[in-house]
Scaffold this motif. Structure first.
Motif, PDB file in Angstrom:
ATOM      1  N   ALA A  75      59.475   8.782  59.112  1.00 18.00           N
ATOM      2  CA  ALA A  75      58.861   9.863  60.275  1.00 18.00           C
ATOM      3  C   ALA A  75      57.622   9.823  60.774  1.00 18.00           C
ATOM      4  O   ALA A  75      57.399   9.802  61.887  1.00 18.00           O
ATOM      5  N   SER A  76      56.528   9.336  59.971  1.00 17.96           N
ATOM      6  CA  SER A  76      55.315   9.121  60.112  1.00 17.96           C
ATOM      7  C   SER A  76      55.043   7.899  61.260  1.00 17.96           C
ATOM      8  O   SER A  76      54.574   8.138  62.017  1.00 17.96           O
ATOM      9  N   ALA A  77      55.951   6.889  60.614  1.00 19.49           N
ATOM     10  CA  ALA A  77      55.734   5.537  61.712  1.00 19.49           C
ATOM     11  C   ALA A  77      56.340   6.137  62.997  1.00 19.49           C
ATOM     12  O   ALA A  77      55.954   5.692  63.907  1.00 19.49           O
ATOM     13  N   ARG A  78      57.584   6.932  63.331  1.00 16.07           N
ATOM     14  CA  ARG A  78      58.062   7.360  64.573  1.00 16.07           C
ATOM     15  C   ARG A  78      56.755   8.130  65.338  1.00 16.07           C
ATOM     16  O   ARG A  78      56.721   7.858  66.360  1.00 16.07           O
ATOM     17  N   ARG A  79      56.220   8.992  64.532  1.00 15.32           N
ATOM     18  CA  ARG A  79      55.299   9.897  65.278  1.00 15.32           C
ATOM     19  C   ARG A  79      54.077   8.870  65.725  1.00 15.32           C
ATOM     20  O   ARG A  79      53.416   9.007  66.726  1.00 15.32           O
ATOM     21  N   LEU A  80      53.653   7.982  64.723  1.00  8.67           N
ATOM     22  CA  LEU A  80      52.483   7.176  65.187  1.00  8.67           C
ATOM     23  C   LEU A  80      52.866   6.281  66.113  1.00  8.67           C
ATOM     24  O   LEU A  80      52.076   5.889  67.144  1.00  8.67           O
ATOM     25  N   ALA A  81      53.984   5.768  66.344  1.00  9.30           N
ATOM     26  CA  ALA A  81      54.532   4.953  67.541  1.00  9.30           C
ATOM     27  C   ALA A  81      54.442   5.597  68.665  1.00  9.30           C
ATOM     28  O   ALA A  81      53.951   5.024  69.640  1.00  9.30           O
ATOM     29  N   ASP A  82      54.817   6.887  68.760  1.00  9.54           N
ATOM     30  CA  ASP A  82      54.895   7.738  69.798  1.00  9.54           C
ATOM     31  C   ASP A  82      53.562   8.260  70.390  1.00  9.54           C
ATOM     32  O   ASP A  82      53.028   7.929  71.523  1.00  9.54           O
ATOM     33  N   LEU A  83      52.652   8.091  69.484  1.00 15.66           N
ATOM     34  CA  LEU A  83      51.132   8.572  69.722  1.00 15.66           C
ATOM     35  C   LEU A  83      50.453   7.461  70.273  1.00 15.66           C
ATOM     36  O   LEU A  83      49.542   7.545  71.267  1.00 15.66           O
ATOM     37  N   SER A  84      50.623   6.303  69.732  1.00 15.00           N
ATOM     38  CA  SER A  84      49.859   5.044  70.272  1.00 15.00           C
ATOM     39  C   SER A  84      50.554   4.070  70.827  1.00 15.00           C
ATOM     40  O   SER A  84      49.894   3.260  71.655  1.00 15.00           O
ATOM     41  N   GLY A  85      51.696   4.259  71.142  1.00 15.27           N
ATOM     42  CA  GLY A  85      52.552   3.203  72.158  1.00 15.27           C
ATOM     43  C   GLY A  85      52.546   1.974  71.307  1.00 15.27           C
ATOM     44  O   GLY A  85      52.979   0.737  72.071  1.00 15.27           O
ATOM     45  N   ARG A  86      52.270   2.010  69.991  1.00 14.07           N
ATOM     46  CA  ARG A  86      52.344   0.545  69.302  1.00 14.07           C
ATOM     47  C   ARG A  86      53.292   0.275  68.023  1.00 14.07           C
ATOM     48  O   ARG A  86      53.790   1.691  67.667  1.00 14.07           O
ATOM     49  N   PRO A  87      53.763  -0.589  68.075  1.00 11.70           N
ATOM     50  CA  PRO A  87      54.799  -0.684  66.700  1.00 11.70           C
ATOM     51  C   PRO A  87      53.967  -0.386  65.245  1.00 11.70           C
ATOM     52  O   PRO A  87      52.607  -0.439  65.230  1.00 11.70           O
ATOM     53  N   VAL A  88      54.760   0.160  64.544  1.00 15.63           N
ATOM     54  CA  VAL A  88      53.994   0.830  63.332  1.00 15.63           C
ATOM     55  C   VAL A  88      54.527   0.113  62.086  1.00 15.63           C
ATOM     56  O   VAL A  88      55.862   0.245  61.707  1.00 15.63           O
ATOM     57  N   LEU A  89      53.952  -0.553  61.225  1.00 19.09           N
ATOM     58  CA  LEU A  89      54.356  -1.165  60.134  1.00 19.09           C
ATOM     59  C   LEU A  89      54.638  -0.247  58.875  1.00 19.09           C
ATOM     60  O   LEU A  89      53.752   0.621  58.803  1.00 19.09           O
ATOM     61  N   HIS A  90      55.951  -0.369  58.397  1.00 19.74           N
ATOM     62  CA  HIS A  90      56.383   0.746  57.418  1.00 19.74           C
ATOM     63  C   HIS A  90      57.518  -0.001  56.701  1.00 19.74           C
ATOM     64  O   HIS A  90      58.218  -0.663  57.232  1.00 19.74           O
ATOM     65  N   PRO A  91      57.506   0.572  55.148  1.00 23.35           N
ATOM     66  CA  PRO A  91      58.604   0.015  54.448  1.00 23.35           C
ATOM     67  C   PRO A  91      59.969   0.656  54.803  1.00 23.35           C
ATOM     68  O   PRO A  91      59.872   1.780  55.216  1.00 23.35           O
ATOM     69  N   THR A  92      60.928   0.083  54.906  1.00 28.91           N
ATOM     70  CA  THR A  92      62.392   0.579  54.929  1.00 28.91           C
ATOM     71  C   THR A  92      63.213   0.789  53.648  1.00 28.91           C
ATOM     72  O   THR A  92      64.039   1.720  53.590  1.00 28.91           O
ATOM     73  N   ALA A  93      62.837   0.089  52.642  1.00 33.32           N
ATOM     74  CA  ALA A  93      63.298   0.473  51.071  1.00 33.32           C
ATOM     75  C   ALA A  93      61.994   1.248  50.462  1.00 33.32           C
ATOM     76  O   ALA A  93      61.208   0.256  50.026  1.00 33.32           O
ATOM     77  N   GLY A  94      61.856   2.620  50.182  1.00 31.60           N
ATOM     78  CA  GLY A  94      61.049   3.047  49.343  1.00 31.60           C
ATOM     79  C   GLY A  94      60.046   3.828  50.361  1.00 31.60           C
ATOM     80  O   GLY A  94      60.242   3.463  51.837  1.00 31.60           O
ATOM     81  N   SER A  95      59.172   4.704  49.866  1.00 29.36           N
ATOM     82  CA  SER A  95      58.339   5.380  51.002  1.00 29.36           C
ATOM     83  C   SER A  95      57.106   5.754  50.173  1.00 29.36           C
ATOM     84  O   SER A  95      56.706   6.761  50.089  1.00 29.36           O
ATOM     85  N   ASP A  96      56.468   4.695  49.745  1.00 25.49           N
ATOM     86  CA  ASP A  96      55.053   4.912  49.009  1.00 25.49           C
ATOM     87  C   ASP A  96      54.215   3.650  49.123  1.00 25.49           C
ATOM     88  O   ASP A  96      54.835   2.538  50.040  1.00 25.49           O
ATOM     89  N   SER A  97      53.014   3.523  48.361  1.00 22.35           N
ATOM     90  CA  SER A  97      52.279   2.479  48.765  1.00 22.35           C
ATOM     91  C   SER A  97      52.678   1.080  48.188  1.00 22.35           C
ATOM     92  O   SER A  97      52.716  -0.039  48.583  1.00 22.35           O
ATOM     93  N   GLU A  98      53.505   1.284  46.964  1.00 20.95           N
ATOM     94  CA  GLU A  98      54.062   0.234  46.326  1.00 20.95           C
ATOM     95  C   GLU A  98      55.044  -0.437  47.475  1.00 20.95           C
ATOM     96  O   GLU A  98      54.975  -1.716  47.482  1.00 20.95           O
ATOM     97  N   ALA A  99      55.829   0.243  48.026  1.00 24.55           N
ATOM     98  CA  ALA A  99      56.805  -0.338  48.878  1.00 24.55           C
ATOM     99  C   ALA A  99      56.062  -0.827  50.107  1.00 24.55           C
ATOM    100  O   ALA A  99      56.493  -2.081  50.558  1.00 24.55           O
ATOM    101  N   LEU A 100      55.173  -0.525  50.646  1.00 22.75           N
ATOM    102  CA  LEU A 100      54.389  -0.833  51.792  1.00 22.75           C
ATOM    103  C   LEU A 100      53.939  -2.487  51.327  1.00 22.75           C
ATOM    104  O   LEU A 100      53.880  -3.119  51.934  1.00 22.75           O
ATOM    105  N   LEU A 101      53.227  -2.269  50.141  1.00 22.78           N
ATOM    106  CA  LEU A 101      52.360  -3.498  49.569  1.00 22.78           C
ATOM    107  C   LEU A 101      53.470  -4.544  49.450  1.00 22.78           C
ATOM    108  O   LEU A 101      53.136  -5.806  48.986  1.00 22.78           O
ATOM    109  N   ALA A 102      54.768  -4.158  49.109  1.00 21.99           N
ATOM    110  CA  ALA A 102      55.826  -5.463  48.886  1.00 21.99           C
ATOM    111  C   ALA A 102      56.199  -6.262  50.206  1.00 21.99           C
ATOM    112  O   ALA A 102      57.011  -7.088  49.946  1.00 21.99           O
TER     113      ALA A 102
END
Length: 243
Positions: free
Chosen positions: A86-113
């Motif tokens: 949800a945050s990624a969608r919002r950031l993409a709408d605000l910035s007009g840029r793609p947003v990196l985010h994990p699709t498996a998990g929703s925490d820093s560990e998932a992002l770092l993976a």
């Protein structure tokens, strides 16, 4: 009618409360914590962002508070990242840029993976967050070769729940979306309400939050994916199985 309280900063509650009411439930806000912007940090944010190659937004509150300070900035060539869809969608709408985010998990560990972050050599990362917070992301990116800066643009302050109303009509469920909120709930409620809190049903979007609740003695916990629709669906299924 089921009564469900959402313990989340008020600015982020509207969509969730609407979904709860659409199920025919009585939905309300439980103000355990609110967000207070830090003007000096916000004034410094544009210069910090300009120097960064990548910006990581740790929470919806970081976006709510920090993004307006960057209005009009050119994000071409910069990577944006967060942990929630949800945050990624919002950031993409605000910035007009793609947003990196994990699709498996929703925490820093998932992002770092994610493979995109396996090597951060030479990258300049800025982490936009509130005061305090977990050091995992900053420490790991630095260990992978990144130069890491932190912009702490808000602080968390105690809310003021109406405990008399809470005592008079205890909710059928409470939605809690951070471990910090768990600490706030039991601290602000006071020792005399501990037993009542332990008996409540909780719905949470991450196992780490469920573990915090269990440590306080809560036994009925529904754990779902980290989005509002999943939280509502999890509660709906629980209520169906426990009429």
């Amino acid at each position: 009618m089921r009564r469900v309280l959402a313990a989340r900063p008020l600015a982020q509650c509207a969509g969730l409360l609407e979904k709860l009411r659409a199920e025919g439930w009585q939905a309300g806000h439980l103000p355990l914590m609110e967000i207070e912007p830090l003007p000096e940090a916000l004034a410094a944010l544009p210069a910090q962002a300009a120097r960064a190659d990548a910006l990581f937004w740790v929470s919806p509150s970081a976006i709510d508070v920090g993004w307006p300070a960057l209005a009009g900035m050119d994000f071409s060539g910069k990577r944006l990242a967060c942990v929630g869809a949800a945050s990624a969608r919002r950031l993409a709408d605000l910035s007009g840029r793609p947003v990196l985010h994990p699709t498996a998990g929703s925490d820093s560990e998932a992002l770092l993976a994610l493979p995109e972050l396996a090597d951060a050599s030479g990258q300049r990362w800025l982490i936009v967050r509130g005061q305090g917070g977990r050091p995992l992301l900053a420490d790991t990116l630095a260990a992978r070769g990144a130069e890491v800066g932190v912009a702490e643009v808000y602080r968390r302050v105690d809310g003021a729940p109406d405990w008399a109303a809470f005592d008079a009509a205890p909710p059928d469920a409470v939605i809690i979306t951070s471990g910090e909120m768990v600490e706030q709930l039991f601290r602000l409620a006071g020792p005399r309400r501990t037993g009542a809190l332990q008996c409540l049903l909780y719905c949470v979007p991450h196992p780490r939050i469920a573990e915090r609740l269990a440590a306080f003695g809560a036994a009925r916990i529904v754990t779902t994916r980290a989005d509002d629709a999943a939280l509502v669906a999890g509660l709906k299924e629980w209520f169906r199985r426990h009429p």
